[in-house]
Design a protein around this motif. Structure first.
Motif, PDB file in Angstrom:
ATOM      1  N   ARG A   1     -14.644  38.712 -56.089  1.00  0.00           N
ATOM      2  CA  ARG A   1     -14.544  38.367 -57.512  1.00  0.00           C
ATOM      3  C   ARG A   1     -13.366  39.122 -58.133  1.00  0.00           C
ATOM      4  O   ARG A   1     -13.139  40.293 -57.799  1.00  0.00           O
ATOM      5  CB  ARG A   1     -15.847  38.780 -58.206  1.00  0.00           C
TER       6      ARG A   1
ATOM      7  N   ARG B   1     -14.112  33.683 -58.939  1.00  0.00           N
ATOM      8  CA  ARG B   1     -14.611  33.995 -57.596  1.00  0.00           C
ATOM      9  C   ARG B   1     -13.806  33.272 -56.512  1.00  0.00           C
ATOM     10  O   ARG B   1     -13.428  32.106 -56.659  1.00  0.00           O
ATOM     11  CB  ARG B   1     -16.077  33.606 -57.475  1.00  0.00           C
TER      12      ARG B   1
ATOM     13  N   ARG C   1     -11.596  41.211 -60.866  1.00  0.00           N
ATOM     14  CA  ARG C   1     -12.162  42.149 -61.859  1.00  0.00           C
ATOM     15  C   ARG C   1     -11.910  41.623 -63.281  1.00  0.00           C
ATOM     16  O   ARG C   1     -10.900  40.971 -63.530  1.00  0.00           O
ATOM     17  CB  ARG C   1     -11.521  43.530 -61.680  1.00  0.00           C
ATOM     18  N   ALA C   2     -12.826  41.946 -64.162  1.00  0.00           N
ATOM     19  CA  ALA C   2     -12.721  41.451 -65.550  1.00  0.00           C
ATOM     20  C   ALA C   2     -11.535  42.095 -66.265  1.00  0.00           C
ATOM     21  O   ALA C   2     -11.142  43.185 -65.950  1.00  0.00           O
ATOM     22  CB  ALA C   2     -14.009  41.782 -66.293  1.00  0.00           C
TER      23      ALA C   2
ATOM     24  N   ASN D   1     -13.076  37.644 -63.602  1.00  0.00           N
ATOM     25  CA  ASN D   1     -14.436  37.288 -63.155  1.00  0.00           C
ATOM     26  C   ASN D   1     -14.484  36.050 -62.267  1.00  0.00           C
ATOM     27  O   ASN D   1     -15.562  35.641 -61.831  1.00  0.00           O
ATOM     28  CB  ASN D   1     -15.407  37.075 -64.332  1.00  0.00           C
TER      29      ASN D   1
ATOM     30  N   ASP E   1     -11.701  29.292 -62.267  1.00  0.00           N
ATOM     31  CA  ASP E   1     -12.919  30.122 -62.181  1.00  0.00           C
ATOM     32  C   ASP E   1     -13.345  30.318 -60.735  1.00  0.00           C
ATOM     33  O   ASP E   1     -14.100  31.240 -60.422  1.00  0.00           O
ATOM     34  CB  ASP E   1     -14.063  29.452 -62.956  1.00  0.00           C
TER      35      ASP E   1
END
Ligand code: SAM
Length: 304
Positions: free
Chosen positions: A301, A240, A303-304, A238, A210
């Motif tokens: 970040r 970082r 991207r989702a 998502n 994460d």
């Protein structure tokens, strides 16, 4: 400067009186004149010598300048000043100066809070250190499954581990890894793993983290671009990235620390992290100590 020069600098009684007063609080020449009952040119001459030696610095305040003791004194100078201060602080002359400073404060009437308004970021206030601020602010962070690349001996694990569901510290140095494991055991930190590896080839699965951190480690890597590609690979959607590294510089002093790169430009770092989004880039002011390295901070970040 040789130690003899430092001791000569600190052996002058007027300079010592000035230093003892500045150790109480930052003062202008006019305030020093008031307390020391000496002429302006004599005080200014001593202040110039103290500044040249790196003991004090000054900031403009209206049409005057306020002089203060440096908080980042270098080793020998710091040791010399601490020793001389301890040896001399009970002398009647310095005690009398402190009394006159007290009376100046009463006449001046304003509180410390009012005096430092507008310059608080440069002021010392008890307990208000970057360290305490960092320990406090990090409490609000959530690193999730965190990878610290080039974690060294885990000096930052104490801060990061309690804010992570798992912390993997990656480093190629077996000495650092051993020291890190010892540190984490001594601090009884749970959920921390030290893994041998390099940033260029992270021993981790795709999309397994994460957050990925590089805390003053990117400049050590043979191929920083590849390391950032690896960080992108292991980040979950998502997830970082946080990069804290040196801004591009030309200081040979970095070589002694084993750096492979003399810092990076913001554009370079953004280019190497192009697959990520939400880039935030900051460059901090030069460090007070020579050669005045600057740190660059980039967060982004996946991207989702
Ligand atoms: C200045 S230390 C920073 C340690 C830690 N991040 C901290 O802030 O306390 C730099 C670390 O980078 C590590 N390092 C050197 N080459 C590396 C590489 N290719 N990949 C990952 N880490 C590397 C070194 O072993 C060292 O522990």
């Amino acid at each position: 400067m040789p130690i003899g020069d430092y001791l000569r600098l600190l052996s002058d009684e007027t300079r010592l009186r000035v230093l003892h007063l500045l150790a109480e609080e930052p003062l202008t020449v006019a305030e020093l004149q008031d307390v020391l009952e000496l002429g302006q040119s004599s005080i200014s001459g001593h202040l110039a010598k103290l500044k040249q030696a790196g003991l004090t610095h000054d900031v403009p305040e209206g049409s005057a300048r306020r002089y203060r003791l440096r908080e980042d004194l270098d080793g020998v100078l710091k040791a010399a000043w601490i020793a001389v201060r301890a040896l001399s602080e009970n002398e009647p002359q310095f005690a009398a100066d402190r009394k006159r400073l007290e009376s100046l404060r009463e006449r001046r009437g304003s509180s410390w809070v009012e005096r430092v308004a507008g310059s608080l970021h440069r002021e010392y206030a008890p307990g208000r250190t970057w360290e305490s601020l960092c320990h406090g602010l990090v409490r609000l962070a959530d690193f999730g499954r965190c990878v610290d690349v080039g974690a060294g001996d885990g000096a930052m694990a104490e801060l990061i581990a309690p804010q992570s569901s798992k912390l993997i510290c990656v480093d190629p140095s077996s000495a650092m890894l051993a020291a890190g494991r010892e540190r984490v055991a001594a601090l009884k930190l749970s959920g921390v793993e030290f893994v041998e590896g390099t940033g260029e080839k992270l021993p981790l699965d795709d999309r397994s983290a994460d957050s990925v951190l590089f805390l003053q480690s990117l400049q050590y890597m043979t191929d920083p671009e590849q390391a950032l590609a690896e960080a992108t690979r292991v980040l979950a959607p998502n997830g970082r990235l946080l990069l804290v590294t040196l801004a591009k510089h030309d200081f040979a002093e970095a070589d002694a620390f084993g750096h492979r790169h003399r810092g990076f430009s913001g554009d370079q770092l953004k280019r190497w992290t192009k697959p990520l989004g939400d880039h935030l880039l900051d460059q901090l002011p030069p460090e007070p100590r020579s050669p005045h390295f600057q740190t660059v901070i980039l967060s982004a970040r996946k991207r989702a």
